[in-house]
Scaffold this motif. Structure first.
Motif, PDB file in Angstrom:
ATOM      1  N   TRP A  85      46.819  40.696  39.691  1.00 31.71           N
ATOM      2  CA  TRP A  85      46.541  41.317  40.986  1.00 31.71           C
ATOM      3  C   TRP A  85      45.443  42.363  40.819  1.00 31.71           C
ATOM      4  CZ3 TRP A  85      47.022  46.399  42.625  1.00 31.71           C
ATOM      5  CH2 TRP A  85      46.818  46.603  43.986  1.00 31.71           C
ATOM      6  N   LEU A  86      45.561  43.198  39.775  1.00 34.26           N
ATOM      7  CA  LEU A  86      44.571  44.239  39.513  1.00 34.26           C
ATOM      8  C   LEU A  86      43.205  43.641  39.195  1.00 34.26           C
ATOM      9  CD1 LEU A  86      45.025  47.268  39.553  1.00 34.26           C
ATOM     10  CD2 LEU A  86      45.141  47.215  37.073  1.00 34.26           C
ATOM     11  N   ALA A  87      43.169  42.572  38.422  1.00 34.10           N
ATOM     12  CA  ALA A  87      41.908  41.911  38.091  1.00 34.10           C
ATOM     13  C   ALA A  87      41.245  41.359  39.342  1.00 34.10           C
ATOM     14  CB  ALA A  87      42.146  40.789  37.078  1.00 34.10           C
ATOM     15  N   ARG A  88      42.032  40.789  40.240  1.00 34.36           N
ATOM     16  CA  ARG A  88      41.488  40.264  41.498  1.00 34.36           C
ATOM     17  C   ARG A  88      40.952  41.400  42.375  1.00 34.36           C
ATOM     18  NH1 ARG A  88      45.314  37.126  42.339  1.00 34.36           N
ATOM     19  NH2 ARG A  88      46.657  38.518  43.516  1.00 34.36           N
ATOM     20  N   GLN A  89      41.665  42.512  42.421  1.00 34.82           N
ATOM     21  CA  GLN A  89      41.211  43.674  43.194  1.00 34.82           C
ATOM     22  C   GLN A  89      39.892  44.205  42.642  1.00 34.82           C
ATOM     23  OE1 GLN A  89      42.640  44.902  46.020  1.00 34.82           O
ATOM     24  NE2 GLN A  89      43.925  43.102  45.852  1.00 34.82           N
ATOM     25  N   GLN A  90      39.782  44.251  41.320  1.00 35.21           N
ATOM     26  CA  GLN A  90      38.543  44.726  40.692  1.00 35.21           C
ATOM     27  C   GLN A  90      37.385  43.802  41.034  1.00 35.21           C
ATOM     28  OE1 GLN A  90      36.597  43.291  38.050  1.00 35.21           O
ATOM     29  NE2 GLN A  90      35.233  45.053  37.986  1.00 35.21           N
ATOM     30  N   ARG A  91      37.611  42.503  40.994  1.00 29.78           N
ATOM     31  CA  ARG A  91      36.557  41.524  41.287  1.00 29.78           C
ATOM     32  C   ARG A  91      36.087  41.657  42.736  1.00 29.78           C
ATOM     33  NH1 ARG A  91      38.959  37.746  38.827  1.00 29.78           N
ATOM     34  NH2 ARG A  91      40.101  36.926  40.594  1.00 29.78           N
ATOM     35  N   GLU A  92      37.036  41.804  43.664  1.00 32.39           N
ATOM     36  CA  GLU A  92      36.677  41.948  45.077  1.00 32.39           C
ATOM     37  C   GLU A  92      35.947  43.258  45.331  1.00 32.39           C
ATOM     38  OE1 GLU A  92      40.278  41.423  47.298  1.00 32.39           O
ATOM     39  OE2 GLU A  92      40.496  39.339  46.651  1.00 32.39           O
ATOM     40  N   ALA A  93      36.403  44.349  44.707  1.00 29.78           N
ATOM     41  CA  ALA A  93      35.736  45.637  44.868  1.00 29.78           C
ATOM     42  C   ALA A  93      34.321  45.605  44.289  1.00 29.78           C
ATOM     43  CB  ALA A  93      36.550  46.744  44.211  1.00 29.78           C
ATOM     44  N   ALA A  94      34.146  44.918  43.151  1.00 29.78           N
ATOM     45  CA  ALA A  94      32.825  44.807  42.536  1.00 29.78           C
ATOM     46  C   ALA A  94      31.862  44.071  43.462  1.00 29.78           C
ATOM     47  CB  ALA A  94      32.927  44.087  41.193  1.00 29.78           C
ATOM     48  N   GLU A  95      32.332  43.024  44.124  1.00 31.86           N
ATOM     49  CA  GLU A  95      31.473  42.286  45.053  1.00 31.86           C
ATOM     50  C   GLU A  95      31.061  43.161  46.236  1.00 31.86           C
ATOM     51  OE1 GLU A  95      29.925  39.415  44.739  1.00 31.86           O
ATOM     52  OE2 GLU A  95      30.812  39.280  42.747  1.00 31.86           O
ATOM     53  N   LEU A  96      32.002  43.917  46.772  1.00 31.25           N
ATOM     54  CA  LEU A  96      31.684  44.789  47.903  1.00 31.25           C
ATOM     55  C   LEU A  96      30.707  45.898  47.503  1.00 31.25           C
ATOM     56  CD1 LEU A  96      35.195  45.093  49.558  1.00 31.25           C
ATOM     57  CD2 LEU A  96      33.234  43.780  50.377  1.00 31.25           C
TER      58      LEU A  96
END
Length: 90
Positions: free
Chosen positions: A70-81
């Motif tokens: 979950w944390l890895a997915r959140q990091q990936r989405e935040a990085a894209e934004l």
């Protein structure tokens, strides 16, 4: 430029590289190319390739833990934004 790359991406820990699909180099795609390059360079400037490698190493130990994914997915989405925001400014 890479003929086999389906999408643009960046990678590398110390010397980050940006890989772009070859079809973006066509003259009709110049505006898209500029936008994609700014986005990918924003990832490099913000250090996202290094963080992705840190997460990959952590996944060796934490792969069974759902909170890690979950944390890895959140990091990936935040990085894209963040990359989108920085690319929009430049």
């Amino acid at each position: 430029l890479c003929r086999r790359s389906p999408r643009p991406f960046c990678f590398g820990f110390k010397n980050a590289r940006v890989v772009l699909p070859a079809h973006l180099a066509k003259p009709k795609n110049q505006e898209l190319l500029r936008t994609v390059v700014h986005h990918e360079l924003a990832h490099v400037d913000l250090g996202h390739p290094r963080w992705r490698q840190v997460i990959a190493v952590c996944s060796l130990l934490l792969f069974p833990h759902p909170l890690f994914w979950w944390l890895a997915r959140q990091q990936r989405e935040a990085a894209e934004l963040l990359a989108d925001d920085q690319a929009a400014v430049s």
